[in-house]
Design a protein around this motif. Sequence first.
Motif, short mmCIF file in Angstrom:
data_model
loop_
_atom_site.label_atom_id
_atom_site.label_comp_id
_atom_site.label_asym_id
_atom_site.label_seq_id
_atom_site.Cartn_x
_atom_site.Cartn_y
_atom_site.Cartn_z
N LEU A 98 0.71 -1.52 -0.48
CA LEU A 98 0.30 -0.30 -0.18
C LEU A 98 0.46 1.28 0.38
O LEU A 98 0.90 2.35 -0.30
CB LEU A 98 -0.89 -0.30 1.09
N GLY A 99 2.28 1.28 0.25
CA GLY A 99 2.87 2.20 0.89
C GLY A 99 3.06 3.11 1.56
O GLY A 99 1.95 2.94 2.51
N PRO A 100 3.95 4.63 1.73
CA PRO A 100 3.44 4.93 2.26
C PRO A 100 2.86 6.48 2.25
O PRO A 100 1.67 6.23 1.85
CB PRO A 100 4.62 5.65 3.04
N VAL A 101 2.20 7.17 4.24
CA VAL A 101 1.24 8.04 4.10
C VAL A 101 1.72 8.90 3.39
O VAL A 101 0.76 9.70 1.92
CB VAL A 101 0.82 8.61 5.54
N GLN A 106 8.29 5.17 5.12
CA GLN A 106 7.87 6.03 6.43
C GLN A 106 7.63 4.23 7.45
O GLN A 106 7.19 5.23 8.73
CB GLN A 106 6.48 6.68 6.11
N THR A 107 6.43 3.65 7.14
CA THR A 107 6.48 3.20 8.85
C THR A 107 7.37 1.84 8.97
O THR A 107 8.02 1.25 8.77
CB THR A 107 4.96 1.82 7.94
N PRO A 120 8.09 14.10 0.87
CA PRO A 120 8.37 15.22 -0.47
C PRO A 120 8.28 16.01 -0.10
O PRO A 120 7.82 16.42 0.45
CB PRO A 120 7.59 14.26 -1.09
N ARG A 121 9.20 17.67 -0.75
CA ARG A 121 9.19 19.15 -0.55
C ARG A 121 7.87 19.24 -0.70
O ARG A 121 7.16 20.02 -0.02
CB ARG A 121 10.42 19.13 -1.33
N PHE A 127 0.76 19.04 4.08
CA PHE A 127 0.73 17.25 5.20
C PHE A 127 1.09 18.81 6.00
O PHE A 127 0.19 18.01 7.21
CB PHE A 127 2.31 17.14 5.40
N LEU A 128 1.23 20.25 6.70
CA LEU A 128 1.16 20.49 7.49
C LEU A 128 -0.41 21.52 7.82
O LEU A 128 -0.34 21.21 9.09
CB LEU A 128 2.01 22.11 7.13
N ALA A 129 -0.60 21.14 6.92
CA ALA A 129 -2.38 21.46 6.95
C ALA A 129 -3.31 20.59 7.55
O ALA A 129 -3.76 20.92 8.00
CB ALA A 129 -2.80 21.89 5.39
N ASP A 130 -2.95 19.57 6.67
CA ASP A 130 -3.72 18.21 6.94
C ASP A 130 -3.25 18.24 8.85
O ASP A 130 -4.36 17.76 9.69
CB ASP A 130 -3.37 17.14 6.80
N LEU A 131 -2.17 17.89 9.09
CA LEU A 131 -1.71 17.57 10.52
C LEU A 131 -2.34 18.98 11.29
O LEU A 131 -2.78 18.41 12.54
CB LEU A 131 -0.33 18.04 10.63
#
Length: 407
Positions: A98-101, A106-107, A120-121, A127-131
């Motif tokens: 399934l691969g990473p997030v 990452q897992t 990734p850049r 990512f920041l907005a989601d977190l």
Amino acid sequence: MTIVYIHGVKVRDARQGLELEKPFSRWLQPKLEVNGAKVGYEPVFWGDKAAKFRWNLNSRPETALLGMGADIPYAGLGSLRSAGTSSPLDTRRPDALLGPVLGGNQTTGNGTFPPLVSIPRGNRADFLADLFLVIYPRKSGSDLIVDFPEFGSLADAAAAVADDWDEIVTRNNTDANRLRALMTAIEQRLHASEIIGMGGMADWLSRAGETMRRAANWPLDAVSTVFAELRPTLNEFVAYFIGDVLTYLNERGSAEAPGEIPRSVLRALRIAHNRKKQTGEKIVVVTHSMGGQLFYDAVTYFCVNDPALKDLVVDHWISCGSQVSFFAELRLHHNQPDVEAPDKLQRPSNVSAWTNFYDTNDLVGFRMDAVFNGVTDRAYDTGYGLAFAHTGFLARPSFFKMISNSL
């Protein structure tokens, strides 16, 4: 160039539209400016004229999570946002296929969260907005994007902090500290002097690491596709959606006597149209959700009897999370032609181009090309579930980039 923005349901504070000028300016100004001139911005606020609930929705029951489980690969932190940060989603171990997030291996499988270096850049801003949306405190039933106007500029704040990512990561010695520093930087940009007390801030920031651990250990998109919305959030959203729709239909008026909500839209279009006549600059209209129906009725019906707008031409209409085609299926638009399948309705004659963005997880977001000729549908995956998928467009930097690329 003038951008007209028309918000969707549940918005009750005009500041949300004002805050959205920041991400619009960040990504659209370089694309739309003429001879270095600042792009005009006209947000249409109609939430003060929308549904009013006489018992404050106390009739809405509050229960626990409706359900969970799906087989779609996890696409981001969005499903954690839908489920909250206190209830486990799925105890199944991740499948390596399934691969990473968000990219990279990452897992960890040992309860630690994936390293920030693996993100990734190009994914950092999203990512920041989601977190931030996952861990920020909110009351049951609320949606930060529509209920808190300052979050209208979240995409801009996340992008700005992503620009400083390397510097922030370098000056902190652990990923736990780096996550807290990145989230603090966004909070400071959003609230400035109104930043929440450090005690409360430390409490919600401590969830960042736990959220990352869950992202590593539960990579299936369990809540983005089926029944894992918190019921209070979904019920409140549906109540506001139905209420705002019925209020608009009941009070929109006629071409000769438009109601208050259509008058708000026409007012903004006149400003944009007058500017275009004076400078030759184009008009771009961005609508979210119910804002699409308001704009469609305006350009196909209300403008007809408005001498100031008879020659209006909108150069590009961007709709997202829209129900314009659904309304057309039910023939709810004013003065709609009597057309049905296999024929299609035509794009409004005073709109030169129309791009519609939809999320397949969005409970009330529809495609347009099955009903209209002359529209380009583009799928966009917020990674969120149900009600959150409906507002998630406006929180993610990559969505504003897609808007810019479509113009």
